[in-house]
Design a protein around this motif. Structure first.
Motif, PDB file in Angstrom:
ATOM      1  N   ILE A  19       6.577   8.498 -14.604  1.00 28.67           N
ATOM      2  CA  ILE A  19       5.789   9.445 -15.397  1.00 28.67           C
ATOM      3  C   ILE A  19       6.261  10.858 -15.088  1.00 28.67           C
ATOM      4  O   ILE A  19       6.255  11.291 -13.937  1.00 28.67           O
ATOM      5  CB  ILE A  19       4.287   9.294 -15.096  1.00 28.67           C
ATOM      6  CG1 ILE A  19       3.805   7.918 -15.560  1.00 28.67           C
ATOM      7  CG2 ILE A  19       3.493  10.404 -15.775  1.00 28.67           C
ATOM      8  CD1 ILE A  19       2.352   7.674 -15.295  1.00 28.67           C
ATOM      9  N   VAL A  20       6.682  11.575 -16.115  1.00 29.55           N
ATOM     10  CA  VAL A  20       7.205  12.925 -15.958  1.00 29.55           C
ATOM     11  C   VAL A  20       6.102  13.962 -16.102  1.00 29.55           C
ATOM     12  O   VAL A  20       6.015  14.922 -15.338  1.00 29.55           O
ATOM     13  CB  VAL A  20       8.323  13.187 -16.980  1.00 29.55           C
ATOM     14  CG1 VAL A  20       8.835  14.622 -16.874  1.00 29.55           C
ATOM     15  CG2 VAL A  20       9.466  12.199 -16.772  1.00 29.55           C
ATOM     16  N   ASP A  21       5.216  13.772 -17.062  1.00 26.97           N
ATOM     17  CA  ASP A  21       4.138  14.734 -17.283  1.00 26.97           C
ATOM     18  C   ASP A  21       3.060  14.066 -18.119  1.00 26.97           C
ATOM     19  O   ASP A  21       3.282  13.024 -18.750  1.00 26.97           O
ATOM     20  CB  ASP A  21       4.668  15.981 -17.999  1.00 26.97           C
ATOM     21  CG  ASP A  21       3.752  17.192 -17.822  1.00 26.97           C
ATOM     22  OD1 ASP A  21       2.685  17.041 -17.169  1.00 26.97           O
ATOM     23  OD2 ASP A  21       4.088  18.271 -18.329  1.00 26.97           O
ATOM     24  N   ALA A  22       1.883  14.653 -18.120  1.00 30.42           N
ATOM     25  CA  ALA A  22       0.773  14.138 -18.922  1.00 30.42           C
ATOM     26  C   ALA A  22      -0.277  15.227 -19.062  1.00 30.42           C
ATOM     27  O   ALA A  22      -0.355  16.148 -18.244  1.00 30.42           O
ATOM     28  CB  ALA A  22       0.156  12.899 -18.274  1.00 30.42           C
ATOM     29  N   ASP A  23      -1.060  15.147 -20.106  1.00 29.06           N
ATOM     30  CA  ASP A  23      -2.208  16.042 -20.297  1.00 29.06           C
ATOM     31  C   ASP A  23      -3.374  15.181 -20.749  1.00 29.06           C
ATOM     32  O   ASP A  23      -3.433  14.751 -21.899  1.00 29.06           O
ATOM     33  CB  ASP A  23      -1.896  17.114 -21.333  1.00 29.06           C
ATOM     34  CG  ASP A  23      -2.986  18.189 -21.400  1.00 29.06           C
ATOM     35  OD1 ASP A  23      -4.105  17.928 -20.899  1.00 29.06           O
ATOM     36  OD2 ASP A  23      -2.708  19.275 -21.927  1.00 29.06           O
ATOM     37  N   THR A  24      -4.285  14.926 -19.834  1.00 29.83           N
ATOM     38  CA  THR A  24      -5.434  14.075 -20.135  1.00 29.83           C
ATOM     39  C   THR A  24      -6.637  14.857 -20.621  1.00 29.83           C
ATOM     40  O   THR A  24      -7.646  14.262 -20.992  1.00 29.83           O
ATOM     41  CB  THR A  24      -5.823  13.266 -18.884  1.00 29.83           C
ATOM     42  OG1 THR A  24      -6.210  14.171 -17.841  1.00 29.83           O
ATOM     43  CG2 THR A  24      -4.658  12.408 -18.408  1.00 29.83           C
ATOM     44  N   GLU A  25      -6.536  16.190 -20.637  1.00 32.20           N
ATOM     45  CA  GLU A  25      -7.677  17.016 -21.015  1.00 32.20           C
ATOM     46  C   GLU A  25      -7.523  17.682 -22.369  1.00 32.20           C
ATOM     47  O   GLU A  25      -8.459  18.314 -22.858  1.00 32.20           O
ATOM     48  CB  GLU A  25      -7.901  18.110 -19.948  1.00 32.20           C
ATOM     49  CG  GLU A  25      -8.061  17.587 -18.533  1.00 32.20           C
ATOM     50  CD  GLU A  25      -9.256  16.663 -18.402  1.00 32.20           C
ATOM     51  OE1 GLU A  25     -10.248  16.877 -19.131  1.00 32.20           O
ATOM     52  OE2 GLU A  25      -9.204  15.738 -17.578  1.00 32.20           O
ATOM     53  N   SER A  26      -6.356  17.579 -22.972  1.00 35.85           N
ATOM     54  CA  SER A  26      -6.132  18.261 -24.241  1.00 35.85           C
ATOM     55  C   SER A  26      -6.895  17.559 -25.367  1.00 35.85           C
ATOM     56  O   SER A  26      -7.447  16.467 -25.192  1.00 35.85           O
ATOM     57  CB  SER A  26      -4.639  18.289 -24.574  1.00 35.85           C
ATOM     58  OG  SER A  26      -4.182  16.990 -24.865  1.00 35.85           O
ATOM     59  N   GLU A  27      -6.899  18.180 -26.520  1.00 39.79           N
ATOM     60  CA  GLU A  27      -7.587  17.582 -27.667  1.00 39.79           C
ATOM     61  C   GLU A  27      -6.987  16.226 -28.011  1.00 39.79           C
ATOM     62  O   GLU A  27      -7.693  15.292 -28.394  1.00 39.79           O
ATOM     63  CB  GLU A  27      -7.480  18.521 -28.872  1.00 39.79           C
ATOM     64  CG  GLU A  27      -8.195  17.997 -30.114  1.00 39.79           C
ATOM     65  CD  GLU A  27      -8.059  18.930 -31.293  1.00 39.79           C
ATOM     66  OE1 GLU A  27      -8.576  18.598 -32.382  1.00 39.79           O
ATOM     67  OE2 GLU A  27      -7.422  20.003 -31.144  1.00 39.79           O
ATOM     68  N   HIS A  28      -5.667  16.124 -27.826  1.00 35.10           N
ATOM     69  CA  HIS A  28      -4.963  14.875 -28.095  1.00 35.10           C
ATOM     70  C   HIS A  28      -4.228  14.471 -26.814  1.00 35.10           C
ATOM     71  O   HIS A  28      -3.082  14.869 -26.597  1.00 35.10           O
ATOM     72  CB  HIS A  28      -3.975  15.052 -29.247  1.00 35.10           C
ATOM     73  CG  HIS A  28      -4.574  15.725 -30.442  1.00 35.10           C
ATOM     74  ND1 HIS A  28      -5.629  15.184 -31.145  1.00 35.10           N
ATOM     75  CD2 HIS A  28      -4.288  16.918 -31.043  1.00 35.10           C
ATOM     76  CE1 HIS A  28      -5.954  15.998 -32.133  1.00 35.10           C
ATOM     77  NE2 HIS A  28      -5.164  17.050 -32.086  1.00 35.10           N
ATOM     78  N   PRO A  29      -4.861  13.716 -25.936  1.00 37.61           N
ATOM     79  CA  PRO A  29      -4.238  13.371 -24.650  1.00 37.61           C
ATOM     80  C   PRO A  29      -2.905  12.649 -24.857  1.00 37.61           C
ATOM     81  O   PRO A  29      -2.735  11.873 -25.804  1.00 37.61           O
ATOM     82  CB  PRO A  29      -5.272  12.440 -23.999  1.00 37.61           C
ATOM     83  CG  PRO A  29      -6.566  12.774 -24.681  1.00 37.61           C
ATOM     84  CD  PRO A  29      -6.210  13.143 -26.072  1.00 37.61           C
ATOM     85  N   TRP A  30      -1.984  12.891 -23.941  1.00 33.41           N
ATOM     86  CA  TRP A  30      -0.664  12.296 -24.054  1.00 33.41           C
ATOM     87  C   TRP A  30      -0.096  12.045 -22.673  1.00 33.41           C
ATOM     88  O   TRP A  30      -0.557  12.591 -21.668  1.00 33.41           O
ATOM     89  CB  TRP A  30       0.288  13.184 -24.865  1.00 33.41           C
ATOM     90  CG  TRP A  30       0.401  14.594 -24.343  1.00 33.41           C
ATOM     91  CD1 TRP A  30      -0.351  15.665 -24.696  1.00 33.41           C
ATOM     92  CD2 TRP A  30       1.314  15.064 -23.332  1.00 33.41           C
ATOM     93  NE1 TRP A  30       0.016  16.784 -23.988  1.00 33.41           N
ATOM     94  CE2 TRP A  30       1.050  16.442 -23.148  1.00 33.41           C
ATOM     95  CE3 TRP A  30       2.321  14.475 -22.588  1.00 33.41           C
ATOM     96  CZ2 TRP A  30       1.754  17.220 -22.239  1.00 33.41           C
ATOM     97  CZ3 TRP A  30       3.032  15.247 -21.674  1.00 33.41           C
ATOM     98  CH2 TRP A  30       2.750  16.612 -21.514  1.00 33.41           C
ATOM     99  N   ILE A  31       0.941  11.201 -22.641  1.00 34.34           N
ATOM    100  CA  ILE A  31       1.643  10.896 -21.403  1.00 34.34           C
ATOM    101  C   ILE A  31       3.125  10.788 -21.718  1.00 34.34           C
ATOM    102  O   ILE A  31       3.504  10.197 -22.746  1.00 34.34           O
ATOM    103  CB  ILE A  31       1.101   9.596 -20.759  1.00 34.34           C
ATOM    104  CG1 ILE A  31       1.809   9.293 -19.442  1.00 34.34           C
ATOM    105  CG2 ILE A  31       1.197   8.426 -21.704  1.00 34.34           C
ATOM    106  CD1 ILE A  31       1.180   8.144 -18.678  1.00 34.34           C
ATOM    107  N   ALA A  32       3.964  11.376 -20.889  1.00 31.95           N
ATOM    108  CA  ALA A  32       5.414  11.363 -21.079  1.00 31.95           C
ATOM    109  C   ALA A  32       6.068  10.649 -19.905  1.00 31.95           C
ATOM    110  O   ALA A  32       5.823  10.992 -18.743  1.00 31.95           O
ATOM    111  CB  ALA A  32       5.966  12.788 -21.202  1.00 31.95           C
ATOM    112  N   THR A  33       6.882   9.648 -20.203  1.00 30.84           N
ATOM    113  CA  THR A  33       7.608   8.914 -19.177  1.00 30.84           C
ATOM    114  C   THR A  33       9.102   9.061 -19.415  1.00 30.84           C
ATOM    115  O   THR A  33       9.535   9.464 -20.500  1.00 30.84           O
ATOM    116  CB  THR A  33       7.242   7.420 -19.191  1.00 30.84           C
ATOM    117  OG1 THR A  33       7.602   6.862 -20.475  1.00 30.84           O
ATOM    118  CG2 THR A  33       5.756   7.229 -18.970  1.00 30.84           C
TER     119      THR A  33
END
Length: 545
Positions: free
Chosen positions: A52-66
Motif C-alpha cells: 500500500i503506497v497511500d490511502a485517504d479514508t476520510e475524503s468524500e470518496h475514500p480510496w486506496i493506492a497500491t
C-alpha cells in the motif's frame, strides 16, 4: 480500479470506494481500520501482498493506492500457458499461504481470493485487492483457506474443482489442496488453530526468488532448458505522425482495456467519459457536440466509464459500477438504473449490445453473478443468474451471447436469456477460450482465423488451438494497450508507439504520436483516424494506409 502514475513515474493501482458504501459511517470506520492493518501487513518482508503506497479514508470518496504489479494474473497465465508444473504450484501455495497467514494474524480476511486476485510478478506472486475486495461480507478465515484450495487446484489443472473432484491433480499437490478444501465450514468446520497450522505448513520452508519464479515467465521445453527464441525481424523505427485534432476535456476514465472512444453506429459521433463525471460527444472532426454531467453536482463521484452506443444513444456505467445511465443522441439523460439497491452488487463496467438490447454483467465481487438485458426504454428484457464469478465482458458472436466464469463458457439466447444446450460444458481455461466451434474473445482481437493479444513488449497471434503463429517484439519493456483489429490490420500501443501489423505478422509501420499516450485504453480505428487516449483527453491521428 484505475491505473495511475505517481510524480516519480511509479505505476499505482487505485481503487475508489463506491458512493453507496462511502455514505455508510460504519463502513467508513471499518475501512479505516482495515487499511491501517493492511499497511502493517504489506509493509512486512516476504508477505507477498501488493504494498500500500497511500490511502485517504476520510475524503468524500475514500480510496486506496497500491503498487502496480507488472505481470499477468493467475487466470490469464493458466489460460495462455496451461496448468503450472507441480513444483510451481507448491511454490505458489507457500507464497499465498504466508500471505493469508499474515492477513489472519491481524484479525482480517481477504474474502475475495480467486485466480484473478493473484498477480504473477517477476519476483513472485502478489495478492491484490487487500482491504477493499470483500469488505462488509459475512466471511471468515475458513473461507480464505477454502478459496486457497480452489486457486491451487485451478493453477494445477486449469479448472475449479467441482464437488471436490481432485482426481486430475498431480500426486504431490492433491493432498495439499484437499487439506485446504476440507476447511470449508459448510462441510467440516475446523477451529482457528487448525486453519492457522494449515497455512503455516504451506508457507514453511519455501523461499520464492526471482530465479525460482522463471517457470512462469519463460516456460521450458520439458527437459529443464528454456527454449531458444526464434529471431524476429526488427520493426521499423518509429516515424512521427501529425495529430489531426485534440479534444481537451481532461483525463478519460474507465476500465483497463476500454476503448479510447465509442463511435456511434453511423460513425458520425464519438462518445467518451471523463474523470469530471461528464459524458462527452464530439464529431469525427473533433468538434464538440455536447457534454452531459451524468452525476448531480452535489453527488459527483467522478469517473464515467466506457460506453456502448446504439441508434437510440449511448449507455455508460458510473459510480464505480453502481449505476447504468442512458443518454440520448441529443445529450439528454433518458434514464438510469441501479443494479442492486442493497449496495453490494455492481455492474461490470463494459456493457455490450445484442439484438438491440444493452447487456451488462455483475462485477467479480458480486454476491450473485447475473447477466441482465435492458431495452431502450430502460425496462428489463431478461435477467439470468449463473454460477461462479463472472467479471468478464460478454462476447456476442453469430447471434449468441457467451459469458465466462473461471472454468466454463455459458451460451445464452440474446432474446430471452435462456441457457442454450451444452452450456457450461466447454472449457474456458485454454487460450483462446472456445465454445463448440466459436472462439469466445472480443471481436476487436479477432484477425481472420487468428486471435491477437499484447504483453509489455510483444504482440502475439495464436490460432484457434492456441498455437503461436507469429510474434512482434518492441524494443525494451513498457506499458501496452489491448490490440484493435480494423481492416485486416492490428493496431496496438507498445510503449509510447503505435504498431500497425498485418495478418502475416509483418509490421507495416510504427508511429510516434509526439505526445504521451495512455495505454490503459485501446486504440479505436475508423476510415480516417486512429483515436488515442492522452492525458488531456482524446487525440486523433491519420489512419495509416
Amino acid at each position: 480500479m484505475y491505473l495511475a502514475e505517481a510524480a516519480d513515474g511509479t505505476h499505482l493501482a487505485v481503487r475508489v470506494v463506491r458512493v453507496e458504501l462511502a455514505a455508510d459511517p460504519v463502513f467508513r470506520a471499518r475501512f479505516h481500520e482495515e487499511v491501517c492493518a493492511a499497511r502493517r501487513i504489506a509493509a512486512g518482508p516476504g508477505t507477498y501482498l501488493a504494498r500500500i503506497v497511500d490511502a485517504d479514508t476520510e475524503s468524500e470518496h475514500p480510496w486506496i493506492a497500491t503498487e502496480f504489479i507488472d505481470g499477468p494474473d493467475l487466470r490469464e497465465a493458466v489460460r495462455r500457458q496451461g496448468p503450472l508444473p507441480e513444483e510451481a504450484v507448491r511454490l505458489l501455495a507457500a507464497a499465498l499461504g504466508e500471505a493469508l497467514d499474515a492477513i489472519h494474524a491481524q484479525g482480517l480476511v481477504h474474502g475475495g481470493l480467486d485466480p484473478s486476485s493473484v498477480v504473477l510478478g517477476a519476483d513472485g506472486p502478489r495478492i491484490v485487492d487487500l482491504g477493499v475486495s470483500h469488505m462488509g461480507g459475512q466471511v471468515g478465515p475458513a473461507e480464505d483457506v477454502f478459496a486457497l484450495g480452489s486457486v491451487l487446484a485451478y493453477a494445477a489443472s486449469g479448472r475449479v474443482p467441482l464437488q471436490k473432484d481432485l482426481s486430475d491433480l498431480p500426486d504431490g499437490v492433491r493432498d495439499l489442496v484437499a487439506r485446504c478444501l476440507s476447511e470449508n465450514p459448510a462441510d467440516t468446520p475446523a477451529p482457528p488453530p487448525t486453519r492457522r497450522r494449515t497455512l503455516q505448513a504451506l508457507a514453511a520452508g519455501a523461499l520464492l526468488t526471482a530465479g525460482a519464479w522463471l517457470w512462469l515467465r519463460d516456460r521450458d521445453d520439458g527437459d529443464g532448458t528454456p527454449p531458444e527464441p526464434e529471431p524476429d525481424p526488427l520493426p521499423p523505427d518509429p516515424r512521427p505522425v501529425t495529430v489531426q485534432w485534440l479534444s481537451r476535456h481532461g483525463m478519460l476514465s474507465g476500465q483497463l482495456g476500454s476503448p479510447a472512444v465509442t463511435p456511434s453506429p453511423d460513425g458520425d459521433r464519438l462518445y467518451f467519459g471523463a474523470m469530471d463525471g461528464s459524458l462527452y460527444a464530439v464529431s469525427r472532426t473533433g468538434t464538440d457536440l455536447w457534454s452531459t454531467p451524468v452525476e448531480k453536482p452535489r453527488a459527483r463521484t467522478g469517473p464515467v466509464t466506457a460506453s456502448v452506443a446504439t441508434d437510440d444513444g449511448v449507455y455508460c456505467v458510473y459510480r464505480n459500477g453502481g449505476r447504468l445511465c442512458a443518454v440520448g443522441v441529443d445529450g439528454r439523460v433518458r434514464w438510469e438504473r441501479v443494479f442492486d439497491r442493497g449496495g453490494y452488487d455492481s455492474y461490470d463496467t463494459l456493457p455490450v449490445v445484442a439484438r438491440g438490447l444493452v447487456l451488462v454483467t455483475t462485477d467479480r465481487f458480486a454476491m450473485r453473478s447475473t447477466v441482465r438485458a435492458y431495452r431502450a426504454d430502460g425496462s428489463v428484457a431478461w435477467s439470468t443468474r449463473l454460477p461462479g464469478k463472472l467479471g468478464q465482458q460478454p462476447v456476442v458472436a453469430e447471434d449468441v451471447v457467451y459469458v465466462r466464469n473461471d472454468e466454463v463458457v455459458f451460451a445464452l439466447d440474446p432474446v430471452d436469456g435462456r441457457l442454450l444446450p451444452a452450456s457450461g460444458r466447454d472449457s474456458a481455461t485454454g487460450w483462446p477460450p472456445r465454445f463448440g466451434g466459436a472462439v469466445v474473445v472480443p471481436p476487436h482481437t479477432v484477425l481472420g482465423d487468428l486471435v491477437v493479444s499484447a504483453s509489455s513488449n510483444e504482440l502475439k497471434a495464436v490460432d484457434r488451438d492456441g498455437r503461436t503463429v507469429w510474434t512482434v517484439e518492441a524494443p525494451g519493456r513498457g506499458a501496452h494497450s489491448e490490440p484493435t483489429v480494423h481492416g485486416g490490420l492490428v493496431h496496438v500501443l507498445l510503449g509510447a508507439s503505435l504498431y500497425v501489423v498485418d495478418a502475416g505478422g509483418v509490421t507495416r509501420c510504427v508511429l510516434d504520436p509526439g505526445m504521451p499516450v495512455r495505454t490503459e485504453y485501446r486504440p479505436v480505428v475508423d476510415g480516417r483516424h486512429v483515436y488515442l487516449a492522452v492525458p488531456e483527453g482524446v487525440a486523433a491521428i491519420e489512419r495509416p494506409r
